[in-house]
Design an enzyme around this catalytic site. Structure first.
Site, mmCIF file in Angstrom:
data_model
loop_
_atom_site.group_PDB
_atom_site.id
_atom_site.type_symbol
_atom_site.label_atom_id
_atom_site.label_comp_id
_atom_site.label_asym_id
_atom_site.label_seq_id
_atom_site.Cartn_x
_atom_site.Cartn_y
_atom_site.Cartn_z
ATOM 1 N N SER A 248 -1.752 3.066 15.484
ATOM 2 C CA SER A 248 -1.590 4.517 15.468
ATOM 3 C C SER A 248 -2.746 5.271 16.137
ATOM 4 O O SER A 248 -2.521 6.156 16.960
ATOM 5 C CB SER A 248 -1.406 5.001 14.030
ATOM 6 O OG SER A 248 -2.505 4.619 13.213
ATOM 7 N N LYS B 38 -6.053 -9.383 11.165
ATOM 8 C CA LYS B 38 -5.960 -7.933 10.998
ATOM 9 C C LYS B 38 -7.315 -7.424 10.537
ATOM 10 O O LYS B 38 -7.794 -7.781 9.466
ATOM 11 C CB LYS B 38 -4.884 -7.589 9.977
ATOM 12 C CG LYS B 38 -4.835 -6.095 9.660
ATOM 13 C CD LYS B 38 -3.668 -5.733 8.776
ATOM 14 C CE LYS B 38 -3.721 -4.249 8.421
ATOM 15 N NZ LYS B 38 -2.566 -3.829 7.618
ATOM 16 N N ARG C 49 -10.496 -1.071 2.476
ATOM 17 C CA ARG C 49 -9.782 -2.348 2.556
ATOM 18 C C ARG C 49 -10.669 -3.492 3.049
ATOM 19 O O ARG C 49 -10.189 -4.533 3.457
ATOM 20 C CB ARG C 49 -8.582 -2.207 3.495
ATOM 21 C CG ARG C 49 -7.599 -1.120 3.122
ATOM 22 C CD ARG C 49 -6.208 -1.469 3.609
ATOM 23 N NE ARG C 49 -5.307 -0.348 3.757
ATOM 24 C CZ ARG C 49 -4.787 0.355 2.758
ATOM 25 N NH1 ARG C 49 -5.118 0.082 1.506
ATOM 26 N NH2 ARG C 49 -3.961 1.355 2.992
ATOM 27 N N CYS D 247 0.808 -1.234 0.000
ATOM 28 C CA CYS D 247 0.000 0.000 0.000
ATOM 29 C C CYS D 247 0.835 1.275 0.000
ATOM 30 O O CYS D 247 0.417 2.287 -0.555
ATOM 31 C CB CYS D 247 -1.003 -0.006 1.153
ATOM 32 S SG CYS D 247 -0.266 -0.084 2.786
ATOM 33 N N LYS E 270 -4.542 -7.484 15.405
ATOM 34 C CA LYS E 270 -4.421 -6.045 15.172
ATOM 35 C C LYS E 270 -5.753 -5.465 14.759
ATOM 36 O O LYS E 270 -6.407 -6.059 13.908
ATOM 37 C CB LYS E 270 -3.388 -5.831 14.064
ATOM 38 C CG LYS E 270 -3.239 -4.402 13.611
ATOM 39 C CD LYS E 270 -2.326 -4.317 12.432
ATOM 40 C CE LYS E 270 -2.317 -2.883 11.950
ATOM 41 N NZ LYS E 270 -1.684 -2.722 10.677
HETATM 42 C C1 PBG Z 1 -0.496 -1.846 5.867
HETATM 43 C C2 PBG Z 1 -0.418 -1.489 7.295
HETATM 44 C C3 PBG Z 1 -1.263 -0.642 7.988
HETATM 45 C C4 PBG Z 1 -0.811 -0.596 9.293
HETATM 46 C C5 PBG Z 1 0.299 -1.410 9.369
HETATM 47 N N1 PBG Z 1 0.518 -1.963 8.128
HETATM 48 C C6 PBG Z 1 -2.378 0.206 7.522
HETATM 49 C C7 PBG Z 1 -3.516 -0.351 6.806
HETATM 50 O O1 PBG Z 1 -3.780 -1.555 6.809
HETATM 51 O O2 PBG Z 1 -4.182 0.471 6.175
HETATM 52 C C8 PBG Z 1 -1.461 0.213 10.380
HETATM 53 C C9 PBG Z 1 -0.657 0.437 11.588
HETATM 54 C C10 PBG Z 1 -1.138 1.508 12.480
HETATM 55 O O3 PBG Z 1 -2.246 2.069 12.347
HETATM 56 O O4 PBG Z 1 -0.385 1.828 13.401
HETATM 57 N N2 PBG Z 1 0.751 -1.797 5.264
#
Ligand code: PBG
Length: 334
Positions: free
Chosen positions: A275, A196, A218, A122, A249
């Site tokens: 995050s 996830k 997504r 991504c 996650k």
């Molecule tokens: C995708 C990825 C994401 C995160 C880690 N790897 C974002 C998503 O799936 O859109 C999110 C991590 C976070 O929010 O701290 N490469």
């Protein structure tokens, strides 16, 4: 023998007593610190919604990694932000791509720190999806596997200890394991983002990594939050395909899933304190609405108590400092 003979408060009478009977312990040796690498030099760019976190150019990344190592942090989870994106995400596996450069820099600066790389497209695709997309905007599973496997091998070749696929394509753990083994990287471990969920808590990350999808969302590949049986199935399949560590996650809205996975499987389990979870604590802390330090340690303890062995967290460095301070208070402040 019930009350008044039994009194549970007896074991809560002093800090030493509470410490003696504590059932859960936080150890920076099980924290992973996410870091963002960008091209250029001398760059330390603030991430708006994640105070205390930055996008680092490769020349400065090593120094911050050394700080993490000195605090006893186990390792860093690296995300690369490329200078150019294309339809196929080809910078993801470029030999001199940003992630590959970052891995080498961190390994040079802090050889004992574990280096884990995010394997996903991504950040590298112009459309912002985690896989290859057809004309209709559909994310194609099988053609993506090849690109992910190639990316993982390039990370291993740069020196990554662990690769961490976060794309949620079916079959990617098996494809990556096979490619790593064929490339001679039999010791490179896989930490799979197994359960996830599609989550609004990733917002600040997408700003930091410039990885928001340009159209759609997504939900066609990440898990749907109402589901828990499916989470167990995802974990089971990733283990069958060769995952060494599995992950749940985001962590906070899914403490129940962490517990279920812990009870059902024996593999080391990671939880990603993402995050948006970090941003909420800092935003409320800055307004003095909550005590950010106390809340952070409470959250990390809860994630551990739910059953996670490993915690991926943007709080890693500050939490390690706070734990060190707390430790020296326990020892009499010296
Ligand atoms: C995708 C990825 C994401 C995160 C880690 N790897 C974002 C998503 O799936 O859109 C999110 C991590 C976070 O929010 O701290 N490469």
């Amino acid at each position: 023998m019930p009350f008044p003979t039994e009194r549970l408060r007896r074991l809560r009478t002093s800090p030493a007593m509470r410490r003696l009977v504590a059932e859960t312990h936080l150890d920076p040796g099980q924290f992973l610190y996410p870091m963002f690498a960008v091209h250029g030099s001398g760059v330390k760019e603030r991430i708006g919604a994640m105070p205390g976190n930055y996008r680092w150019s490769v020349d400065l990344l090593g120094e911050e990694a050394r700080r993490a190592a000195r605090l006893g942090i186990a390792g860093i989870l690296l995300f690369g932000i490329p200078a150019a994106k294309d339809e196929a995400g080809s910078e993801a596996y470029a030999q001199d791509g940003i992630a590959q450069q970052a891995v080498r820099a961190v390994k040079d600066a802090a050889p004992d720190l574990l280096v884990i790389t995010d394997v996903c497209l991504c950040e590298y695709t112009s459309h912002g999806h985690c896989g290859v997309v057809d004309e209709g905007g559909r994310v194609l599973n099988d053609p993506t596997l090849e690109v992910l496997a190639r990316t993982a091998v390039s990370h291993a070749d740069a020196g990554a200890d662990i690769v961490a696929p976060s794309d949620m394509m079916d079959g990617r753990v098996g494809a990556i394991r096979e490619a790593l083994d064929e490339g001679g990287f039999t010791d490179t471990a896989i930490m799979a983002y197994s359960a996830k969920y599609a989550s609004a808590f990733y917002g600040p990350f997408r700003e930091a990594a410039e990885s928001a999808p340009k159209s759609g969302d997504r939900r066609g590949y990440q898990m749907d939050p109402p589901n828990w049986r499916q989470a167990l199935r995802e974990v089971e399949l990733d283990i069958e395909e060769g995952a060494d560590i599995v992950m749940v996650k985001p962590a906070l809205p899914n403490l129940d899933i962490i517990r279920l996975v812990r009870d059902e499987f024996d593999l080391p389990l990671a939880a990603y304190n993402v995050s948006g979870e970090y941003s909420m604590v800092h935003a409320a802390g800055a307004r003095k609405w909550i005590d950010a330090r106390a809340v952070t340690l409470e959250i990390l303890t809860a994630i551990k108590r739910a059953g996670a062995d490993i915690i991926i967290t943007y709080h890693a460095l500050e939490a390690a400092r706070w734990l060190r301070e707390r430790g020296s208070q326990h020892r009499g402040g010296c």
